[in-house]
Motif scaffolding. Structure first.
Motif, PDB file in Angstrom:
ATOM      1  N   ILE A 148      66.922  94.804  96.160  1.00  0.00           N
ATOM      2  CA  ILE A 148      67.398  95.703  95.109  1.00  0.00           C
ATOM      3  C   ILE A 148      66.546  95.486  93.860  1.00  0.00           C
ATOM      4  O   ILE A 148      66.526  94.390  93.298  1.00  0.00           O
ATOM      5  CB  ILE A 148      68.881  95.463  94.785  1.00  0.00           C
ATOM      6  CG1 ILE A 148      69.736  95.648  96.037  1.00  0.00           C
ATOM      7  CG2 ILE A 148      69.332  96.403  93.676  1.00  0.00           C
ATOM      8  CD1 ILE A 148      69.695  97.037  96.607  1.00  0.00           C
ATOM      9  N   GLU A 150      65.801  96.516  90.033  1.00  0.00           N
ATOM     10  CA  GLU A 150      66.319  97.155  88.822  1.00  0.00           C
ATOM     11  C   GLU A 150      65.143  97.656  87.982  1.00  0.00           C
ATOM     12  O   GLU A 150      64.219  96.894  87.683  1.00  0.00           O
ATOM     13  CB  GLU A 150      67.160  96.175  88.005  1.00  0.00           C
ATOM     14  CG  GLU A 150      68.462  95.768  88.676  1.00  0.00           C
ATOM     15  CD  GLU A 150      69.325  94.919  87.763  1.00  0.00           C
ATOM     16  OE1 GLU A 150      68.789  94.400  86.752  1.00  0.00           O
ATOM     17  OE2 GLU A 150      70.528  94.775  88.041  1.00  0.00           O
ATOM     18  N   ARG A 174      69.692 104.801  92.606  1.00  0.00           N
ATOM     19  CA  ARG A 174      71.069 104.802  92.110  1.00  0.00           C
ATOM     20  C   ARG A 174      71.057 104.782  90.582  1.00  0.00           C
ATOM     21  O   ARG A 174      70.498 103.878  89.963  1.00  0.00           O
ATOM     22  CB  ARG A 174      71.853 103.598  92.639  1.00  0.00           C
ATOM     23  CG  ARG A 174      73.349 103.677  92.340  1.00  0.00           C
ATOM     24  CD  ARG A 174      74.092 102.500  92.931  1.00  0.00           C
ATOM     25  NE  ARG A 174      73.940 101.299  92.127  1.00  0.00           N
ATOM     26  CZ  ARG A 174      74.716 100.994  91.080  1.00  0.00           C
ATOM     27  NH1 ARG A 174      75.691 101.833  90.705  1.00  0.00           N
ATOM     28  NH2 ARG A 174      74.517  99.887  90.402  1.00  0.00           N
ATOM     29  N   VAL A 176      72.343 104.106  87.014  1.00  0.00           N
ATOM     30  CA  VAL A 176      73.247 103.179  86.343  1.00  0.00           C
ATOM     31  C   VAL A 176      73.513 103.644  84.918  1.00  0.00           C
ATOM     32  O   VAL A 176      74.652 103.725  84.472  1.00  0.00           O
ATOM     33  CB  VAL A 176      72.682 101.746  86.347  1.00  0.00           C
ATOM     34  CG1 VAL A 176      73.637 100.790  85.630  1.00  0.00           C
ATOM     35  CG2 VAL A 176      72.431 101.271  87.779  1.00  0.00           C
ATOM     36  N   GLU A 182      68.577 101.663  89.972  1.00  0.00           N
ATOM     37  CA  GLU A 182      68.341 100.671  91.015  1.00  0.00           C
ATOM     38  C   GLU A 182      67.803 101.351  92.264  1.00  0.00           C
ATOM     39  O   GLU A 182      68.246 102.452  92.624  1.00  0.00           O
ATOM     40  CB  GLU A 182      69.633  99.932  91.367  1.00  0.00           C
ATOM     41  CG  GLU A 182      70.188  99.058  90.253  1.00  0.00           C
ATOM     42  CD  GLU A 182      71.470  98.365  90.653  1.00  0.00           C
ATOM     43  OE1 GLU A 182      71.835  97.386  89.984  1.00  0.00           O
ATOM     44  OE2 GLU A 182      72.110  98.803  91.644  1.00  0.00           O
ATOM     45  N   CYS A 183      66.848 100.690  92.911  1.00  0.00           N
ATOM     46  CA  CYS A 183      66.299 101.186  94.170  1.00  0.00           C
ATOM     47  C   CYS A 183      66.172 100.030  95.155  1.00  0.00           C
ATOM     48  O   CYS A 183      65.877  98.895  94.759  1.00  0.00           O
ATOM     49  CB  CYS A 183      64.916 101.816  93.959  1.00  0.00           C
ATOM     50  SG  CYS A 183      64.946 103.371  93.045  1.00  0.00           S
TER      51      CYS A 183
END
Length: 215
Positions: A148, A150, A174, A176, A182-183
């Motif tokens: 993950i 950030e 994603r 946030v 996030e990937c």
């Protein structure tokens, strides 16, 4: 002299060449005939992508029906302006987005040269500000993927098309906050340095300074 005539209705889905004559008494008609080409009304079924930067210049692919090569078609972006479309096929054209000064939503429609709107359905297009990437953490991961990452920056928005690209491998991002996404890193065949990029629409990517190392 100059006269104006309104065309009568014709079947919507047929191509026709119509001869136009003029008469002042409904008996004697002009010797010279004009040929009016009547084409089926163009229909838009999709626009890809459906969002882009305020700076404009993004090639849009507009899919649909009844796009004729002989006709000059313009893409209208509401108050943002218009750009001329480039014909690809009878069911696909492309045009560049005009620039705007601030993020906004517009409706995209089509029109022929010198005419009004020719499509019944307008498609929404969203303009957003350019994003920037300042950092990513961690900067190392495993070739098996699953790390993950950030990513910090600015201008992030929560869209279904926001994505990250790890060396050309595109994955979902994603959201946030406006400054953080996030990937998850994908698996790789070998270790090495990987370029990380981020996109809001899945087409325009912004590169992270430096590289992520897979091991």
């Amino acid at each position: 002299g100059l006269i104006f005539c309104i065309t009568p209705p014709y079947p919507r889905d047929e191509y026709q060449e119509i001869f136009v004559e003029v008469s002042s008494n409904m008996v004697d008609w002009s010797a010279k005939k004009l040929v009016l080409k009547k084409t089926p009304q163009p229909v838009i079924t999709s626009i890809t992508p459906d969002s882009g930067s305020v700076k404009g210049g993004l090639p849009l692919i507009i899919s649909g029906e009844n796009f004729f090569h002989e006709s000059v078609i313009w893409c209208d972006f509401g108050p943002a302006g218009s750009t001329q479309a480039r014909w690809l096929s009878t069911n696909k054209i492309t045009c560049l987005t005009p620039s705007v000064t601030f993020p906004t939503d517009v409706l995209v429609s089509l029109r022929y040269e010198g005419s009004e709107k020719i499509t019944d359905v307008n498609y929404p297009f969203m303009y957003y500000r350019d994003i920037s990437i300042t950092s990513a953490s961690p900067m190392r991961g495993f070739v098996t993927g699953g790390t993950i990452v950030e990513i910090s920056g600015s201008g992030f928005i929560g869209t279904s098309t926001m994505s990250c690209s790890f060396g050309g491998y595109q994955v979902f991002a994603r959201f946030v906050s406006n400054s953080l996404i996030e990937c998850m890193s994908p698996p790789f065949n070998s270790s090495g340095a990987t370029e990380l990029q981020v996109s809001i629409n899945g087409y325009d990517f912004v590169r992270l300074p430096g590289q992520i190392h897979e091991r």
